[in-house]
Design a protein around this motif. Structure first.
Motif, PDB file in Angstrom:
ATOM      1  N   GLY A 112      11.873   9.406  19.257  1.00  0.00           N
ATOM      2  CA  GLY A 112      11.217   8.832  20.434  1.00  0.00           C
ATOM      3  C   GLY A 112       9.712   8.724  20.235  1.00  0.00           C
ATOM      4  O   GLY A 112       9.194   8.880  19.133  1.00  0.00           O
ATOM      5  N   CYS A 113       9.038   8.476  21.315  1.00  0.00           N
ATOM      6  CA  CYS A 113       7.585   8.313  21.299  1.00  0.00           C
ATOM      7  C   CYS A 113       6.932   9.595  20.785  1.00  0.00           C
ATOM      8  O   CYS A 113       7.235  10.687  21.260  1.00  0.00           O
ATOM      9  N   PRO A 114       6.006   9.467  19.811  1.00  0.00           N
ATOM     10  CA  PRO A 114       5.334  10.668  19.314  1.00  0.00           C
ATOM     11  C   PRO A 114       4.452  11.351  20.354  1.00  0.00           C
ATOM     12  O   PRO A 114       4.158  12.534  20.232  1.00  0.00           O
ATOM     13  N   GLY A 115       4.084  10.638  21.412  1.00  0.00           N
ATOM     14  CA  GLY A 115       3.243  11.232  22.443  1.00  0.00           C
ATOM     15  C   GLY A 115       4.020  12.008  23.492  1.00  0.00           C
ATOM     16  O   GLY A 115       3.684  13.145  23.824  1.00  0.00           O
ATOM     17  N   CYS A 116       5.083  11.391  24.012  1.00  0.00           N
ATOM     18  CA  CYS A 116       5.821  11.998  25.123  1.00  0.00           C
ATOM     19  C   CYS A 116       7.240  12.415  24.739  1.00  0.00           C
ATOM     20  O   CYS A 116       7.932  13.039  25.527  1.00  0.00           O
ATOM     21  N   SER A 117       7.680  12.049  23.556  1.00  0.00           N
ATOM     22  CA  SER A 117       9.017  12.364  23.031  1.00  0.00           C
ATOM     23  C   SER A 117      10.155  11.653  23.746  1.00  0.00           C
ATOM     24  O   SER A 117      11.313  11.983  23.520  1.00  0.00           O
ATOM     25  N   ASN A 118       9.863  10.694  24.596  1.00  0.00           N
ATOM     26  CA  ASN A 118      10.904   9.934  25.285  1.00  0.00           C
ATOM     27  C   ASN A 118      11.238   8.677  24.494  1.00  0.00           C
ATOM     28  O   ASN A 118      10.377   8.100  23.824  1.00  0.00           O
ATOM     29  N   LEU A 119      12.484   8.222  24.612  1.00  0.00           N
ATOM     30  CA  LEU A 119      12.877   6.984  23.944  1.00  0.00           C
ATOM     31  C   LEU A 119      12.106   5.803  24.520  1.00  0.00           C
ATOM     32  O   LEU A 119      11.639   4.942  23.795  1.00  0.00           O
ATOM     33  N   ILE A 173       0.842  -1.203   0.000  1.00  0.00           N
ATOM     34  CA  ILE A 173       0.000   0.000   0.000  1.00  0.00           C
ATOM     35  C   ILE A 173       0.873   1.247   0.000  1.00  0.00           C
ATOM     36  O   ILE A 173       0.594   2.210  -0.726  1.00  0.00           O
ATOM     37  N   ALA A 174       1.924   1.248   0.787  1.00  0.00           N
ATOM     38  CA  ALA A 174       2.839   2.397   0.798  1.00  0.00           C
ATOM     39  C   ALA A 174       3.415   2.632  -0.595  1.00  0.00           C
ATOM     40  O   ALA A 174       3.498   3.776  -1.053  1.00  0.00           O
ATOM     41  N   ASN A 175       3.785   1.578  -1.284  1.00  0.00           N
ATOM     42  CA  ASN A 175       4.303   1.722  -2.647  1.00  0.00           C
ATOM     43  C   ASN A 175       3.251   2.304  -3.585  1.00  0.00           C
ATOM     44  O   ASN A 175       3.557   3.187  -4.386  1.00  0.00           O
ATOM     45  N   VAL A 176       2.041   1.816  -3.497  1.00  0.00           N
ATOM     46  CA  VAL A 176       0.976   2.274  -4.401  1.00  0.00           C
ATOM     47  C   VAL A 176       0.704   3.764  -4.216  1.00  0.00           C
ATOM     48  O   VAL A 176       0.478   4.486  -5.187  1.00  0.00           O
ATOM     49  N   VAL A 177       0.754   4.251  -2.973  1.00  0.00           N
ATOM     50  CA  VAL A 177       0.461   5.667  -2.720  1.00  0.00           C
ATOM     51  C   VAL A 177       1.713   6.542  -2.665  1.00  0.00           C
ATOM     52  O   VAL A 177       1.627   7.739  -2.447  1.00  0.00           O
ATOM     53  N   GLY A 178       2.882   5.926  -2.852  1.00  0.00           N
ATOM     54  CA  GLY A 178       4.112   6.700  -2.929  1.00  0.00           C
ATOM     55  C   GLY A 178       4.681   7.156  -1.593  1.00  0.00           C
ATOM     56  O   GLY A 178       5.314   8.206  -1.524  1.00  0.00           O
ATOM     57  N   VAL A 179       4.488   6.374  -0.552  1.00  0.00           N
ATOM     58  CA  VAL A 179       5.036   6.705   0.762  1.00  0.00           C
ATOM     59  C   VAL A 179       6.331   5.927   0.966  1.00  0.00           C
ATOM     60  O   VAL A 179       6.358   4.700   0.830  1.00  0.00           O
ATOM     61  N   ASP A 180       7.397   6.641   1.293  1.00  0.00           N
ATOM     62  CA  ASP A 180       8.675   6.036   1.655  1.00  0.00           C
ATOM     63  C   ASP A 180       8.581   5.646   3.128  1.00  0.00           C
ATOM     64  O   ASP A 180       8.541   6.503   4.007  1.00  0.00           O
ATOM     65  N   LEU A 181       8.515   4.345   3.385  1.00  0.00           N
ATOM     66  CA  LEU A 181       8.317   3.893   4.758  1.00  0.00           C
ATOM     67  C   LEU A 181       9.484   4.250   5.674  1.00  0.00           C
ATOM     68  O   LEU A 181       9.262   4.574   6.843  1.00  0.00           O
ATOM     69  N   SER A 182      10.700   4.200   5.169  1.00  0.00           N
ATOM     70  CA  SER A 182      11.854   4.579   6.004  1.00  0.00           C
ATOM     71  C   SER A 182      11.718   6.015   6.469  1.00  0.00           C
ATOM     72  O   SER A 182      11.937   6.327   7.644  1.00  0.00           O
ATOM     73  N   GLU A 183      11.357   6.873   5.552  1.00  0.00           N
ATOM     74  CA  GLU A 183      11.173   8.286   5.892  1.00  0.00           C
ATOM     75  C   GLU A 183      10.023   8.472   6.870  1.00  0.00           C
ATOM     76  O   GLU A 183      10.134   9.221   7.841  1.00  0.00           O
ATOM     77  N   ALA A 184       8.915   7.779   6.625  1.00  0.00           N
ATOM     78  CA  ALA A 184       7.752   7.909   7.502  1.00  0.00           C
ATOM     79  C   ALA A 184       8.074   7.460   8.925  1.00  0.00           C
ATOM     80  O   ALA A 184       7.711   8.137   9.896  1.00  0.00           O
ATOM     81  N   VAL A 185       8.778   6.339   9.057  1.00  0.00           N
ATOM     82  CA  VAL A 185       9.141   5.830  10.378  1.00  0.00           C
ATOM     83  C   VAL A 185      10.117   6.775  11.064  1.00  0.00           C
ATOM     84  O   VAL A 185       9.981   7.095  12.251  1.00  0.00           O
ATOM     85  N   ARG A 186      11.100   7.241  10.321  1.00  0.00           N
ATOM     86  CA  ARG A 186      12.094   8.161  10.885  1.00  0.00           C
ATOM     87  C   ARG A 186      11.428   9.445  11.373  1.00  0.00           C
ATOM     88  O   ARG A 186      11.697   9.915  12.476  1.00  0.00           O
ATOM     89  N   GLU A 187      10.525  10.009  10.556  1.00  0.00           N
ATOM     90  CA  GLU A 187       9.858  11.246  10.945  1.00  0.00           C
ATOM     91  C   GLU A 187       8.946  11.056  12.157  1.00  0.00           C
ATOM     92  O   GLU A 187       8.866  11.925  13.025  1.00  0.00           O
ATOM     93  N   LYS A 188       8.253   9.935  12.216  1.00  0.00           N
ATOM     94  CA  LYS A 188       7.277   9.732  13.297  1.00  0.00           C
ATOM     95  C   LYS A 188       7.920   9.225  14.585  1.00  0.00           C
ATOM     96  O   LYS A 188       7.564   9.659  15.679  1.00  0.00           O
ATOM     97  N   TYR A 189       8.884   8.305  14.485  1.00  0.00           N
ATOM     98  CA  TYR A 189       9.429   7.642  15.668  1.00  0.00           C
ATOM     99  C   TYR A 189      10.924   7.862  15.878  1.00  0.00           C
ATOM    100  O   TYR A 189      11.479   7.391  16.869  1.00  0.00           O
ATOM    101  N   GLY A 190      11.582   8.568  14.982  1.00  0.00           N
ATOM    102  CA  GLY A 190      13.026   8.738  15.049  1.00  0.00           C
ATOM    103  C   GLY A 190      13.534   9.510  16.249  1.00  0.00           C
ATOM    104  O   GLY A 190      14.690   9.374  16.642  1.00  0.00           O
TER     105      GLY A 190
END
Length: 101
Positions: free
Chosen positions: A84-91, A65-82
């Motif tokens: 720390g936690c997206p909620g509290c920002s802690n590792l 699905i990521a390929n079909v819609v053109g989402v780079d999963l490495s980039e998405a994971v890095r931006e969201k979780y790189g």
């Protein structure tokens, strides 16, 4: 050596890209949901090997699905979780258990 997320995404694109684009997001999403159901069954009563296979299938269809819609999963994971936690920002997440994530 284990593939990176980018390696796996490229592998899936190379193997199935044309078919996936032709099927589109809606059809591909339905396959993902079927695989999630199979994973649920394997987690309830499957062997460890069956569970591993279903995890791999879910990951492959999500990647498709990521390929079909053109989402780079490495980039998405890095931006969201790189950072720390997206909620509290802690590792190590310190969010309240009632909260998402």
């Amino acid at each position: 050596m284990s593939p990176t997320i980018a390696d796996f995404q490229n592998l899936i694109k190379e193997m199935y890209g044309e078919k996936d684009v032709a099927r589109g997001v809606d059809g591909t999403f339905m396959w993902l949901m079927e695989e999630v159901g199979e994973l649920a069954s394997a987690l309830r009563e499957g062997t460890h090997q069956e569970q591993k296979e279903e995890f791999a299938d879910v990951l492959a269809w999500l990647t498709t699905i990521a390929n079909v819609v053109g989402v780079d999963l490495s980039e998405a994971v890095r931006e969201k979780y790189g950072s720390g936690c997206p909620g509290c920002s802690n590792l190590v997440c310190t969010c309240d258990d009632a909260e998402k994530p």
